[in-house]
Structure formats: structure tokens, C-alpha cells
Design an enzyme around this catalytic site. Structure first.
Site, PDB file in Angstrom:
ATOM      1  N   TYR A 161      19.312  53.596  25.122  1.00 42.97           N
ATOM      2  CA  TYR A 161      20.162  54.583  25.790  1.00 42.97           C
ATOM      3  C   TYR A 161      20.852  53.931  26.987  1.00 42.97           C
ATOM      4  O   TYR A 161      20.640  54.305  28.133  1.00 42.97           O
ATOM      5  CB  TYR A 161      19.340  55.808  26.215  1.00 42.97           C
ATOM      6  CG  TYR A 161      18.875  56.632  25.030  1.00 42.97           C
ATOM      7  CD1 TYR A 161      19.746  57.498  24.379  1.00 42.97           C
ATOM      8  CD2 TYR A 161      17.572  56.521  24.549  1.00 42.97           C
ATOM      9  CE1 TYR A 161      19.336  58.234  23.274  1.00 42.97           C
ATOM     10  CE2 TYR A 161      17.150  57.261  23.455  1.00 42.97           C
ATOM     11  CZ  TYR A 161      18.036  58.114  22.824  1.00 42.97           C
ATOM     12  OH  TYR A 161      17.618  58.842  21.732  1.00 42.97           O
ATOM     13  N   ASP A 194      11.068  58.650  16.881  1.00 37.27           N
ATOM     14  CA  ASP A 194      10.047  57.772  17.443  1.00 37.27           C
ATOM     15  C   ASP A 194       9.159  58.558  18.401  1.00 37.27           C
ATOM     16  O   ASP A 194       9.215  59.779  18.450  1.00 37.27           O
ATOM     17  CB  ASP A 194      10.717  56.581  18.154  1.00 37.27           C
ATOM     18  CG  ASP A 194      11.762  57.043  19.170  1.00 37.27           C
ATOM     19  OD1 ASP A 194      11.592  58.121  19.749  1.00 37.27           O
ATOM     20  OD2 ASP A 194      12.757  56.322  19.379  1.00 37.27           O
ATOM     21  N   GLU A 227      17.920  59.915  10.705  1.00 33.41           N
ATOM     22  CA  GLU A 227      17.103  60.186  11.892  1.00 33.41           C
ATOM     23  C   GLU A 227      17.659  61.391  12.645  1.00 33.41           C
ATOM     24  O   GLU A 227      18.862  61.472  12.897  1.00 33.41           O
ATOM     25  CB  GLU A 227      17.053  58.972  12.822  1.00 33.41           C
ATOM     26  CG  GLU A 227      16.104  59.181  13.996  1.00 33.41           C
ATOM     27  CD  GLU A 227      15.869  57.916  14.819  1.00 33.41           C
ATOM     28  OE1 GLU A 227      14.875  57.865  15.557  1.00 33.41           O
ATOM     29  OE2 GLU A 227      16.691  56.981  14.721  1.00 33.41           O
ATOM     30  N   ASP A 237      12.344  61.995  21.743  1.00 31.86           N
ATOM     31  CA  ASP A 237      13.785  62.176  21.605  1.00 31.86           C
ATOM     32  C   ASP A 237      14.254  62.298  20.167  1.00 31.86           C
ATOM     33  O   ASP A 237      15.186  63.037  19.874  1.00 31.86           O
ATOM     34  CB  ASP A 237      14.532  61.021  22.281  1.00 31.86           C
ATOM     35  CG  ASP A 237      14.367  59.708  21.529  1.00 31.86           C
ATOM     36  OD1 ASP A 237      13.213  59.302  21.281  1.00 31.86           O
ATOM     37  OD2 ASP A 237      15.395  59.081  21.185  1.00 31.86           O
TER      38      ASP A 237
END
Length: 619
Positions: free
Chosen positions: A226, A77, A471, A74
Site C-alpha cells: 500500500y 491475507d 482476491e 484487508d
């Protein structure tokens, strides 16, 4: 210090025209699509363009007795989270549905289709039974404890699922939406695949609606990363909208009409759109149905959806009654951590809605007055221009675009030397010690990645440990594909309310190929692959080609464990079996003796598929 910086930034905004223009939107589109290749998990194809990546996650799902190899990581990571992955696929598909023509003109439609299919191939695997859906592979807690490139992962790769006893209507609903939207993308290029996607979408919607519950109550390890704050009603409406768009089935139309009020579709005026909260997307899509004259007897309800869609867009432009926050230089600002996701998703809705209104000859109705579609599009462009460098820092927040872009991205793969350059194992904690804290540019350029972006005062720190700002994420990029295609290719007067008609892919004419085509493998390989077009015919306005492919063992030894990679295949194939992302010998054949050949055939409407040898064993 923070207040003085913000004042300086504000003065600069007043005195400097930031909308400098002149951006190469086509180049930005190409780079933004390329980013998805860096996020791939599983067996990478032979035409992989991000060459510093290699195969990873090859045992995913094995412990649960299911093949979950593939899909996307995603963000920075190595976890595969199902909810944001499905939303990414939905938004990539929507981008292609609306602006596939412009992508084709830019030479990027094929790459965009590949990006969608990489996601949908995985989502099909993740849905092995009608009422079972795997929603996560890996665990964020153990993954974040380590800093390893995906090729070296030693973290827990457990798979987590939802089922009737442990439901997840939001996850199943979003995945249904992704499958339905993608079916529209592939309907022209690969009808059999589109039908397969629609079958999964219907089953998943039924699962989501029949067994209701929040997915993070079932997959609790996702809560920290999430969490479904908005619940699942928005995803049920979102899935119904995409299924109506894909099938024109009145059941889904009635679902939207009969549940719009009770499920919040007509009641919530939103100030955000993203992987969690889908209402603004639902409202925009239903407004399109209304403008198309597809509301049937649900016109009054659909008008209320449309009102809320316009409220959202007015708030983004600061022309509503409850406006979104922006930075001093005008960027939408929702939160400190990865704010960019809300910028691109809102700008996408502004882009498509401007074209819907233009096609309908209508204007946007805001509290401050009427807004022309061109003004709405200019707003979307202003957000993209800010991202690409028209901001107080003159920083491009797309890695690799322009000269001043983030160099220390919070991303495991890009921050650690490529395994192809140095194959020495990088341990879980060793990655932190050696690579995470390096105050130097990433060894691998994460081209096209959209990072989290600046804070509420247009400030940004390019530091690897500044994960809130540096990120990237797949769902940052997915919506911007459509915007960049629209800005790059223009509109050309096309009626955006007409049924979707995507252009043909830029495949060369198969008849221009020589009769025998060797595969792109090393000249030293003992295996040859030859393709021949044996026949062609036209049906319903499409030309179909039949290809015969012969694999020959040229070595003096017997051949076994052959794996072939086949890319750009848009139709059925006979004579091989699918194993993960590869094709292998059929069940009745274990090996090829020296000099022997195997033949298989496939049919599709394009030039020859790309076929290469991935691995084999000689004995």
C-alpha cells in the site's frame, strides 16, 4: 486467443441487452455487509454470523506494549494495514450518512453500524497517544510466504507506528477522516462514543498537519502493498473536509479554502478514487458544502473544487475531455490487479452526486453538454448491475449472489477448512501444499465479497492463484453499501443537502421485554446473567433506559477470570472493566464465591444490550 475473445465479447455487447434489471439490491446489500464479519480479527462476538471464523490475532500489539487486538484483515491475507482499513471505515460511514434511512428500511442499519464500530474500536486502540498511530500489524512478506487461516497464524505480528520522528500524514489524515465520518454515524445513537471519535480525529489531523511526511517512508514494510503514490496532501484535505462536516468548525472550512489550490484540491482532474488517491472524494464533498451554502467567503475556491468533481464524473460517463477506460461491456477499468475497487468507489461518488444535484435542482456540466442527475444515477446502477451479473460472462462478482459467482476465491480463511470443522493445525507452507492448489470450490463461502473482477476485455478466470481477479478487499465493499441501499430503497424525495438525520435503530420497545432477561448462554452453564430495566426518562427528545445486570455464580466452586461479551451497547457502563474486546471483573474483585453475585449497570437509548459469557475458570 485474447483478441478473438474480446471480439466475441464486443459482438455480444452489441447484440444482447445486458441491463437486464431485476436485481435484488436489498439481498446484495445484506450480503455485502456480511462480508465484513469474515474479515474480523480479534475476539469474535457471540452474535457473529460468519460461523466458520473464530478468534485470531489475540496477541497483536503485545510485543509493543499496546493492545491492537481487533480490526479487519484487508483482503485475502492476514495483515492489518492501517491506510486501507481507515479508508474502508470512512466509506462505510459515508454510505450510512447518505443512505442510512434506506439501510434501516432494509433491516441492515444495525449491522452496518456494527461493521463501522468494529473498525473504529480498533482505530481508537491504534491511537494511544496524540502523536502516535499504529499503522500496520503483521508483515506482508512473511504473511504471503504462508497460506494459513487466521486462527493458525505463525507469521510475524510485529506492530509498526508513526510518530513525530517518523511521520505519516497520509495515514494519520485518513484515520482522522474515518473517525470524523464515523462520529456523524454515532452522534444520534451513542453521543459519548461520537465525541470520543471526534477527539481522536482532531488530534490525528493536528498530528498529520504538524509533522508532515509519507507514511510508507516510516513504515517501509507497507511500500510493496500500500504505497502512498499520491502523497499526503489529498488526505489532509480529505480529513479537513470530514472534520468540517462533523463539527462545522470554521478552522477546517478555512483550511479547505486556503489550501485547496496549493495542495491540489482544485488543480487535479482525477480519473480514479480509492484508498490512495482521495482528491475526487474531497472535491465531491466540498461541492456538497457549496451546494448547501456552507462555503462562506471561500465560494470561488469551492467552485473550482466542484468543477474538478464534475470533471471526474463526466470522465467516468465518457462525456469529458479525458475519459476513463472501460471494458467493451462498459465496466470502468483502471488496472489489472483488483480493478473492482475503482468501480465501486466511482459509482458511489456518482450516486451521491446525483442526489446532491437533484436536491439542488441542478444538472451535471460536461464537455459534451448538460447531464441530468437521473442519468448519473443510471450510470452508477449500470456498474452495479455489471457486478451482479449483467455482463458478457453472466458472472456475479459478488460471492454468494446469484448462481454463477467465483468459487475459488484468493482468500486464506475461505479456502481452508474451518477450524471448527477440523481443528488440526495448518502449517505455514502446508496450507499451500494442501489447500492453495486445490482445484475445487472453497470449503467456506465468503458471502458478499467483491473480488477483483474481470480484465480489460471482460474476461475472468475463477482460479485461486489468479489473485489479480479473485482476491476480495474490504475497500471494494465499503462504497457499494451506499449504492445498494440507494438502489434498494429509492430516494423518497429526501433533500440530500439537509443535515444528516439517521433513523432510529429497529430496537424492540424495552418495555415489551419481561422484567428479567437471561443471557443467551447454554443451559448447562454454571453462570447466569439477568438484566432488569430499572428506570427510564426522557431528555432532549430521547428516551433513556437504565439497566441493572446481575451475574451469579451458580456452581459449587469459586469463579475467576470471567470474560463477558457485550454487544449493541450504546452508552456508559459502570461496575466492570474493559479488557480488549471483553468486560472483566473490576479491579477490586478477583473472584465470585459459590452463590455470590456481581451487579453492574448501564444506560443507553435502546433495548437491552446482548450480554453473554465468553470464558471463565472455576477453582
Amino acid at each position: 486467443m485474447e483478441s478473438s475473445i474480446s471480439v466475441i465479447a464486443l459482438l455480444l455487447v452489441i447484440s444482447v441487452p445486458w441491463a437486464l434489471g431485476g436485481h435484488d439490491y436489498g439481498q446484495a446489500l445484506s450480503k455485502s455487509i456480511l462480508f465484513f464479519e469474515a474479515q474480523r480479527s480479534g475476539y469474535l462476538p457471540h452474535n457473529q454470523r460468519v460461523n466458520w471464523r473464530s478468534n485470531s490475532g489475540l496477541q497483536d500489539g503485545k510485543a509493543s506494549g499496546v493492545d491492537l487486538v481487533g480490526g479487519y484483515y484487508d483482503a485475502g491475507d492476514n495483515v492489518k494495514f492501517g491506510l486501507p482499513m481507515a479508508f474502508t471505515v470512512t466509506m462505510m460511514s459515508w454510505s450510512i450518512i447518505e443512505y442510512g434511512k434506506q439501510m434501516a428500511a432494509n433491516g441492515e442499519l444495525g449491522h452496518a453500524l456494527d461493521a463501522v464500530k468494529w473498525g473504529t474500536d480498533y482505530l481508537i486502540k491504534a491511537h494511544p497517544e496524540p502523536y502516535v498511530l499504529y499503522g500496520e500489524v503483521g508483515d506482508g512478506n512473511t504473511d504471503h510466504y504462508c497460506w494459513q487461516r487466521p486462527e493458525d497464524m505463525t507469521t510475524d505480528r510485529r506492530a509498526y507506528k508513526i510518530d513525530p520522528s517518523n511521520p505519516g500524514s497520509d495515514l494519520a489524515g485518513e484515520t482522522a477522516a474515518a473517525m470524523a465520518a464515523a462520529s456523524l454515524v454515532f452522534r444520534h445513537y451513542n453521543p459519548a462514543y461520537a465525541n470520543e471519535l471526534l477527539s481522536h480525529a482532531r488530534q490525528l489531523f493536528e498530528f498529520a498537519d504538524k509533522y508532515r511526511g509519507k507514511y510508507d517512508s516510516s513504515i517501509t514494510v507497507a511500500q510493496k502493498y500500500y504505497r502512498s503514490v499520491s502523497g499526503y496532501n489529498d488526505e489532509l484535505l480529505w480529513a479537513a473536509a470530514w472534520l468540517y462536516e462533523a463539527t462545522n468548525n470554521q478552522y477546517y472550512l478555512n483550511y479547505l479554502g486556503e489550501n485547496g489550490d496549493s495542495m491540489g484540491g482544485t488543480g487535479w482532474s482525477m480519473t480514479e478514487f480509492g484508498w490512495d488517491v482521495k482528491y475526487a472524494g474531497v472535491q465531491t464533498l466540498v461541492a456538497k458544502f457549496l451546494l448547501q451554502g456552507r462555503a462562506a467567503h471561500h465560494g470561488p475556491v469551492f467552485e473550482r473544487y466542484k468543477d474538478k468533481a464534475e470533471n471526474f464524473l463526466c470522465s467516468c460517463m465518457k462525456k469529458g475531455t479525458r475519459n476513463v477506460q472501460t471494458t467493451p461491456a462498459g465496466l470502468i477499468f483502471r488496472q489489472r490487479w483488483n480493478n473492482m475497487q475503482f468501480v465501486t468507489s466511482a459509482a458511489f461518488l456518482a450516486t451521491v452526486y446525483s442526489d446532491y444535484l437533484s436536491s439542488a435542482g441542478a444538472n451535471l456540466r460536461c464537455a459534451t453538454g448538460s447531464v441530468q442527475p437521473s442519468e448519473l444515477l443510471r450510470f452508477a446502477q449500470s456498474q452495479v448491475d455489471y457486478i451482479l451479473g449483467d455482463n458478457p460472462r453472466a458472472t456475479s462478482y459478488m460471492v454468494g449472489y446469484g448462481n454463477n459467482y467465483p468459487r475459488q476465491v484468493h482468500h486464506r480463511g475461505s479456502s481452508i477448512v474451518s477450524i471448527k470443522v477440523n481443528s488440526a493445525f495448518v502449517s505455514c507452507r502446508g496450507g499451500y501444499a494442501t489447500w492453495y492448489g486445490r482445484k475445487a470450490s472453497d470449503p467456506n463461502l465468503l458471502t458478499g465479497a467483491l473480488v477483483g473482477g474481470p480484465d480489460a476485455y471482460d474476461n475472468f478466470a475463477d482460479e485461486r492463484d489468479n489473485y489479480e481477479q479473485t482476491e476480495p478487499a474490504t475497500y471494494n465493499n465499503a462504497p457499494i453499501l451506499g449504492i445498494l441501499a440507494r438502489l434498494s430503497g429509492g430516494h423518497s424525495g429526501y433533500n440530500q443537502l439537509l443535515p444528516v438525520v439517521l433513523p432510529p435503530l429497529n430496537h424492540p420497545d424495552p418495555s415489551a421485554y419481561p422484567k428479567t432477561l437471561p443471557s443467551p448462554v447454554s443451559s448447562s452453564t454454571p453462570i447466569t446473567v439477568e438484566q432488569k430495566m430499572t428506570s427510564s426518562w426522557t431528555a432532549k427528545g430521547k428516551t433513556y433506559y437504565r439497566y441493572s445486570t446481575k451475574v451469579t455464580n451458580k456452581s459449587p466452586k469459586s469463579l475467576k477470570d470471567l470474560k463477558l461479551s457485550i454487544f449493541r451497547l450504546y452508552g456508559p457502563l459502570w461496575g466492570l472493566e474493559k479488557s480488549g474486546d471483553s468486560y472483566v471483573f473490576p479491579s477490586w474483585l478477583n473472584s465470585l464465591a459459590a452463590g455470590e453475585s456481581l451487579e453492574f449497570v448501564y444506560i443507553h437509548t435502546a433495548s437491552p444490550a446482548n450480554i453473554s459469557v465468553s470464558s471463565y475458570t472455576l477453582f
